[in-house]
Enzyme design. Sequence first.
Site, short mmCIF file in Angstrom:
data_model
loop_
_atom_site.label_atom_id
_atom_site.label_comp_id
_atom_site.label_asym_id
_atom_site.label_seq_id
_atom_site.Cartn_x
_atom_site.Cartn_y
_atom_site.Cartn_z
N ASP A 24 33.23 -29.44 109.58
CA ASP A 24 34.33 -28.49 107.99
C ASP A 24 35.13 -28.59 108.41
O ASP A 24 35.76 -27.22 108.74
CB ASP A 24 33.30 -28.09 107.13
CG ASP A 24 33.42 -29.10 105.82
OD1 ASP A 24 31.86 -28.63 105.10
OD2 ASP A 24 34.16 -29.25 105.33
N ASP A 61 37.52 -30.90 103.96
CA ASP A 61 37.32 -29.96 102.29
C ASP A 61 38.04 -30.36 101.42
O ASP A 61 39.20 -30.36 101.02
CB ASP A 61 37.14 -28.82 102.53
CG ASP A 61 36.76 -28.03 101.30
OD1 ASP A 61 34.97 -28.74 101.32
OD2 ASP A 61 36.53 -27.51 100.99
N GLU A 85 36.88 -35.15 101.55
CA GLU A 85 35.72 -34.92 100.60
C GLU A 85 36.51 -35.02 99.61
O GLU A 85 38.08 -34.55 99.72
CB GLU A 85 35.03 -33.35 100.41
CG GLU A 85 34.04 -33.41 99.22
CD GLU A 85 34.26 -32.06 98.38
OE1 GLU A 85 35.44 -31.37 98.72
OE2 GLU A 85 33.67 -31.77 98.51
N HIS A 100 25.67 -30.43 99.67
CA HIS A 100 25.39 -29.32 99.76
C HIS A 100 25.55 -28.85 98.42
O HIS A 100 25.90 -27.73 97.99
CB HIS A 100 25.98 -28.22 100.64
CG HIS A 100 26.82 -28.36 100.22
ND1 HIS A 100 28.01 -29.19 101.14
CD2 HIS A 100 28.95 -27.72 100.14
CE1 HIS A 100 29.27 -29.53 101.06
NE2 HIS A 100 29.59 -28.10 100.96
N ASP A 101 26.44 -29.63 97.60
CA ASP A 101 27.00 -29.10 96.36
C ASP A 101 26.15 -29.88 95.22
O ASP A 101 26.81 -29.90 93.49
CB ASP A 101 28.44 -29.65 95.94
CG ASP A 101 29.09 -28.93 96.57
OD1 ASP A 101 30.46 -29.65 97.13
OD2 ASP A 101 29.65 -27.86 97.03
O1 ISL Z 1 30.72 -28.74 93.04
C1 ISL Z 1 31.90 -29.02 92.81
C2 ISL Z 1 32.51 -27.56 92.03
O2 ISL Z 1 32.01 -28.85 90.89
C3 ISL Z 1 32.50 -30.14 93.18
O3 ISL Z 1 33.44 -30.72 92.40
C4 ISL Z 1 33.40 -28.98 94.52
O4 ISL Z 1 33.63 -28.01 94.36
C5 ISL Z 1 34.83 -30.03 94.53
O5 ISL Z 1 34.42 -31.15 95.35
C6 ISL Z 1 34.94 -29.44 96.18
O6 ISL Z 1 34.32 -28.90 97.32
C7 ISL Z 1 34.39 -28.28 98.29
O7 ISL Z 1 35.56 -27.56 98.29
C8 ISL Z 1 34.54 -25.49 97.65
C9 ISL Z 1 34.00 -25.61 98.07
O8 ISL Z 1 33.26 -24.58 97.13
C10 ISL Z 1 32.16 -26.58 98.12
O9 ISL Z 1 30.92 -26.47 98.37
C11 ISL Z 1 32.68 -27.54 99.03
O10 ISL Z 1 32.07 -28.88 99.40
C12 ISL Z 1 35.93 -25.13 97.85
O11 ISL Z 1 36.03 -24.88 99.05
#
Ligand code: ISL
Length: 589
Positions: free
Chosen positions: A173, A269, A327, A398-399
């Site tokens: 990542d 990310d 992402e 994971h989100d």
């Molecule tokens: O879960 C979300 C907020 O509502 C998603 O929008 C997410 O924050 C966004 O897609 C970015 O996610 C990534 O970056 C974040 C981290 O918290 C997430 O786990 C990661 O997947 C900040 O680094």
Amino acid sequence: MKYDFNSRLKDIYANPLGHDIIFRLLLQTGISSSYINNPFVKNLKVKTLVLLLKSIDKEFIQAFLDLLNRNNEQSVKDSSTVKKAWWKEAVFYQVYPLTFNGGTLKGITEKLDYLQNLGVDALWLSPIYDSPNDDNGYDIRDYQKIMKSMGTMKDFDKLLSEAHRRGLKLIIDLVVNHTSDEHKWFKQAIKNKTNKYHDYYIFRDKKNNWTSFFRGPAWNYYENINQYAMHLYSKKQMDLNWDNPDLRKEVINMIKWWLEKGVDGFRMDTINTISKMDGLPDGNEKIGNLIGFTGMEHYFYGPHLHEYLKQVRKEAFEPYKAFCVGETPGIGLELSKLLTNESRKELDMIFSFDHLETPGHKRYDNYEYDLNFLKKYYIDCIENGGKGNRLTLFFENHDNPRMPSKVSKDCTYSRYISKLLAAMQLTLVGTPFIYQGQELGETNKKFKSIKDIKDVEGINLYNELLKTKTPKEAFDVILCGTRDHARQPINWKDAEKNEVHEFFVKLIRLRKKSRVFVYGDFRAVHKKSKNLFTYYRSNENEKFYIECNLCNKIISRPNSHEKRSLILSNYEQIDKQLRPYEANIYKVQ
Ligand code: ISL
């Protein structure tokens, strides 16, 4: 083309950015996207629409038009053929190291045989780097040091070599939209305004009205320098200033350091937010209220995004032939083509989230996901995605909460739903990304109180909700959408005796044996039949027919005289009709 109040909707919809913003607005408001294809509607001028729809104010539209006029990239010309690549053929598996197997790298190495037996080809590790864990490792303190609780760099080298020995690719990542506020760069940056690290971040004397994805203003105040620093995510995740060429160079050198170690690529990310609109203008409050975050229109697809992605690819990825999947929250189908078409030399694939909630719903809403929307979404993406773009096929990460629990609040059919989703994920057109535990039929957790919630996003949202709701009402909201559902330790006891696991193994094996699922043609049938999703995958050698029941009721199976042999089903044996969430894969004779 310049866009103004005399522009017709069809011209705006033909613009990739216009298409995706309109698609997203319709999605958020729950208005059917079929309206935009209506001949009368698409020929409407913007000014007529404003007159007809009193609820839309001119300022909102003007912000949208300004954005379009600043990002006036037209659609990319599609490739004539589909080029082969390992990452188009691979089945990926996302590991969340903090909870995969004891929270250590050694724990992941112990499971490599399990992963190889599952049949996956590539692993994506969520962050493994030194971090204070304010956002579970997505707040990096040192990009070239392993998180102490996970082990050592020697453990990582062992994991990488053991994965490669088994023929597994390994991607890591890349979190470079921001660093932890404990990163040495940021510690220098807040000492004074003159050192070189100060300009690695986004400091301003005055803050704008942007809000964080994790609630509250997107700014921290630092009294010693009387300035604000930007954080789109948690208060401890400080946004990097990608407009600074020295910072870009630092990031590129770090990427090359990991590539020298032999990693096969990266998941990048929230990579679409690295370029912010010049001048950091205030966000439109109405847009902010609609999407939940103020200012997003000024950074979800910023003015220098393509330039920076091209530079990273050219200077870091290309020399190592490294893979990269971005992402990209907020990016839809048309913009994804500008980011991933191979002619663009930016990203190989992206994760778009337009399918993770159904129209009019957000992640924390209490609703059941209607799979008919997923059918419509994938038919649209596959039929209009183009040969030069590769779709990522995922339902979980994971989100997000576990997909079977989003589809049905009761667990009666959760295992059938897990297998139905697997059948679609592994037979549709694209590259599948399986999230840890999905292959075991994992569902949401029955958290008892806010004390069980560890995720910074969920905790911040809970505290904000308490301003207008009782603790129980606020917790009920968190329970629907918290990212904690997907971040629980995997229960490995009897994992391989699990019926869902067995179904995944058979599906992945079928996909490996029959390349038609990787590069073959797709043709959806019975498109207008509710609750029924049927399609063919075919090439010059083979043809398969997949039928899915998208609901919890028995539905009729369409008549057919086609000679088919059943290859795989998520039920014991075939019946006259399709049972709840039934999925069958047939070989057509
Ligand atoms: O879960 C979300 C907020 O509502 C998603 O929008 C997410 O924050 C966004 O897609 C970015 O996610 C990534 O970056 C974040 C981290 O918290 C997430 O786990 C990661 O997947 C900040 O680094």
